[in-house]
Design a protein around this motif. Sequence first.
Motif, mmCIF file in Angstrom:
data_model
loop_
_atom_site.group_PDB
_atom_site.id
_atom_site.type_symbol
_atom_site.label_atom_id
_atom_site.label_comp_id
_atom_site.label_asym_id
_atom_site.label_seq_id
_atom_site.Cartn_x
_atom_site.Cartn_y
_atom_site.Cartn_z
ATOM 1 N N GLU A 1 -7.748 3.086 -8.547
ATOM 2 C CA GLU A 1 -8.038 3.732 -7.264
ATOM 3 C C GLU A 1 -8.381 2.699 -6.196
ATOM 4 O O GLU A 1 -7.898 2.772 -5.060
ATOM 5 C CB GLU A 1 -9.194 4.717 -7.430
ATOM 6 C CG GLU A 1 -9.527 5.482 -6.147
ATOM 7 C CD GLU A 1 -10.652 6.488 -6.356
ATOM 8 O OE1 GLU A 1 -10.606 7.566 -5.741
ATOM 9 O OE2 GLU A 1 -11.579 6.192 -7.136
ATOM 10 N N ASN A 2 -9.186 1.712 -6.552
ATOM 11 C CA ASN A 2 -9.569 0.677 -5.599
ATOM 12 C C ASN A 2 -8.370 -0.138 -5.154
ATOM 13 O O ASN A 2 -8.182 -0.409 -3.955
ATOM 14 C CB ASN A 2 -10.636 -0.224 -6.229
ATOM 15 C CG ASN A 2 -11.082 -1.330 -5.296
ATOM 16 O OD1 ASN A 2 -10.579 -2.452 -5.335
ATOM 17 N ND2 ASN A 2 -12.034 -1.014 -4.438
ATOM 18 N N LYS A 3 -7.513 -0.527 -6.112
ATOM 19 C CA LYS A 3 -6.335 -1.332 -5.784
ATOM 20 C C LYS A 3 -5.353 -0.539 -4.931
ATOM 21 O O LYS A 3 -4.794 -1.066 -3.951
ATOM 22 C CB LYS A 3 -5.656 -1.787 -7.078
ATOM 23 C CG LYS A 3 -4.437 -2.668 -6.882
ATOM 24 C CD LYS A 3 -4.821 -4.032 -6.340
ATOM 25 C CE LYS A 3 -3.623 -4.971 -6.331
ATOM 26 N NZ LYS A 3 -3.974 -6.331 -5.849
ATOM 27 N N PHE A 4 -5.159 0.727 -5.272
ATOM 28 C CA PHE A 4 -4.205 1.550 -4.547
ATOM 29 C C PHE A 4 -4.636 1.744 -3.099
ATOM 30 O O PHE A 4 -3.837 1.594 -2.159
ATOM 31 C CB PHE A 4 -4.056 2.904 -5.243
ATOM 32 C CG PHE A 4 -2.942 3.753 -4.711
ATOM 33 C CD1 PHE A 4 -1.670 3.681 -5.267
ATOM 34 C CD2 PHE A 4 -3.143 4.634 -3.653
ATOM 35 C CE1 PHE A 4 -0.631 4.454 -4.773
ATOM 36 C CE2 PHE A 4 -2.120 5.413 -3.162
ATOM 37 C CZ PHE A 4 -0.857 5.318 -3.721
ATOM 38 N N THR A 5 -5.897 2.105 -2.899
ATOM 39 C CA THR A 5 -6.378 2.343 -1.528
ATOM 40 C C THR A 5 -6.431 1.034 -0.732
ATOM 41 O O THR A 5 -6.198 1.042 0.489
ATOM 42 C CB THR A 5 -7.761 3.015 -1.541
ATOM 43 O OG1 THR A 5 -8.665 2.256 -2.351
ATOM 44 C CG2 THR A 5 -7.666 4.421 -2.087
ATOM 45 N N THR A 6 -6.720 -0.076 -1.391
ATOM 46 C CA THR A 6 -6.711 -1.366 -0.696
ATOM 47 C C THR A 6 -5.312 -1.704 -0.200
ATOM 48 O O THR A 6 -5.122 -2.123 0.955
ATOM 49 C CB THR A 6 -7.217 -2.488 -1.625
ATOM 50 O OG1 THR A 6 -8.579 -2.231 -1.984
ATOM 51 C CG2 THR A 6 -7.140 -3.845 -0.935
ATOM 52 N N LEU A 7 -4.307 -1.508 -1.052
ATOM 53 C CA LEU A 7 -2.922 -1.745 -0.634
ATOM 54 C C LEU A 7 -2.519 -0.791 0.480
ATOM 55 O O LEU A 7 -1.792 -1.173 1.411
ATOM 56 C CB LEU A 7 -1.989 -1.580 -1.839
ATOM 57 C CG LEU A 7 -2.050 -2.684 -2.892
ATOM 58 C CD1 LEU A 7 -1.257 -2.293 -4.128
ATOM 59 C CD2 LEU A 7 -1.522 -4.001 -2.323
ATOM 60 N N TRP A 8 -2.973 0.450 0.402
ATOM 61 C CA TRP A 8 -2.692 1.432 1.452
ATOM 62 C C TRP A 8 -3.256 0.933 2.783
ATOM 63 O O TRP A 8 -2.552 0.921 3.803
ATOM 64 C CB TRP A 8 -3.320 2.760 1.050
ATOM 65 C CG TRP A 8 -3.002 3.935 1.940
ATOM 66 C CD1 TRP A 8 -2.607 3.920 3.255
ATOM 67 C CD2 TRP A 8 -3.064 5.318 1.581
ATOM 68 N NE1 TRP A 8 -2.432 5.188 3.733
ATOM 69 C CE2 TRP A 8 -2.707 6.069 2.722
ATOM 70 C CE3 TRP A 8 -3.407 5.974 0.405
ATOM 71 C CZ2 TRP A 8 -2.679 7.460 2.717
ATOM 72 C CZ3 TRP A 8 -3.378 7.361 0.404
ATOM 73 C CH2 TRP A 8 -3.017 8.103 1.548
ATOM 74 N N ASN A 9 -4.515 0.503 2.772
ATOM 75 C CA ASN A 9 -5.153 0.042 4.013
ATOM 76 C C ASN A 9 -4.496 -1.219 4.551
ATOM 77 O O ASN A 9 -4.316 -1.368 5.771
ATOM 78 C CB ASN A 9 -6.642 -0.220 3.761
ATOM 79 C CG ASN A 9 -7.425 1.053 3.535
ATOM 80 O OD1 ASN A 9 -7.081 2.106 4.053
ATOM 81 N ND2 ASN A 9 -8.488 0.964 2.743
ATOM 82 N N ASP A 10 -4.111 -2.100 3.646
ATOM 83 C CA ASP A 10 -3.495 -3.357 4.088
ATOM 84 C C ASP A 10 -2.091 -3.147 4.651
ATOM 85 O O ASP A 10 -1.587 -4.001 5.396
ATOM 86 C CB ASP A 10 -3.418 -4.344 2.911
ATOM 87 C CG ASP A 10 -4.788 -4.859 2.499
ATOM 88 O OD1 ASP A 10 -5.753 -4.670 3.264
ATOM 89 O OD2 ASP A 10 -4.896 -5.433 1.387
ATOM 90 N N ASN A 11 -1.457 -2.028 4.278
ATOM 91 C CA ASN A 11 -0.071 -1.795 4.701
ATOM 92 C C ASN A 11 0.076 -0.492 5.483
ATOM 93 O O ASN A 11 1.170 0.071 5.543
ATOM 94 C CB ASN A 11 0.842 -1.760 3.469
ATOM 95 C CG ASN A 11 0.887 -3.083 2.738
ATOM 96 O OD1 ASN A 11 1.655 -3.977 3.091
ATOM 97 N ND2 ASN A 11 0.059 -3.225 1.708
#
Length: 247
Positions: free
Chosen positions: A137-147
């Motif tokens: 969940e943390n990795k997915f949302t981080t990638l979402w925010n970064d992109n």
Amino acid sequence: MELCRHTGQVVFSDPYKVSQYNHWTSPYLDHDAEAVRADNTLKLEVAELKSMFCERAQALIHGDLHTGSIMVTTDSTQVIDPEFAFYGPMGFDIGAFLGNLILAFFAQDGHASEANDRKLYKQWILRTIEDTWNLFENKFTTLWNDNKAGNGEAYLMDIYNNPELQQLVQKKYMNDLFHDTLGFGAAKMIRRIVGVAHVEDFESIADPGKRAYCEHRALEFAKILMKGRRGFQNINQVVAAIHEIPV
């Protein structure tokens, strides 16, 4: 396409009807297998999951991800056996992996002895279940925010550029994905107990009575998880519910 049809049959269909491919620890689990086939609420839930499996091209997924598909060393992780890969719902892969960990947890009592009660290993499995979802969940949302200003069409920046709205959108998406994951995980667990292709965690328990005891507890939790998945708000609640299954 044929492999997807095969997966749909053995995961979402065969365990809920009489099928030549089904098997279980008989006669100990005869009633349990019959109860699955007679549970209309369970059938309604699995029908929704099967539709999602057939219709939702959410991501390129492995399609048969389980603990035996992942090879890990201190500096490398490799995933093997990709022949079932297709564009499907993300929760199917994540759920399959978590479901296998939960099965491994319930199997430990069948392997315990006076020399090794397996309690520390069971605690490690539960921590791994929590870490798997939380890190994903943390990795997915981080990638979402970064992109978030990328080329994706689902959540356009000129619509979801308000930080508060962006957070609400992410929360709903991840909640839905979490509930999908729990449902698919439960379906995989049920298949591994009263369907075809079981797990070595249970199969290696030599005493059939002891094996059936462990499988029964896992099956009871799988049914609770599938029917009540929308009531869980985080992975910690799932782990707490595992502890509540009667001994």
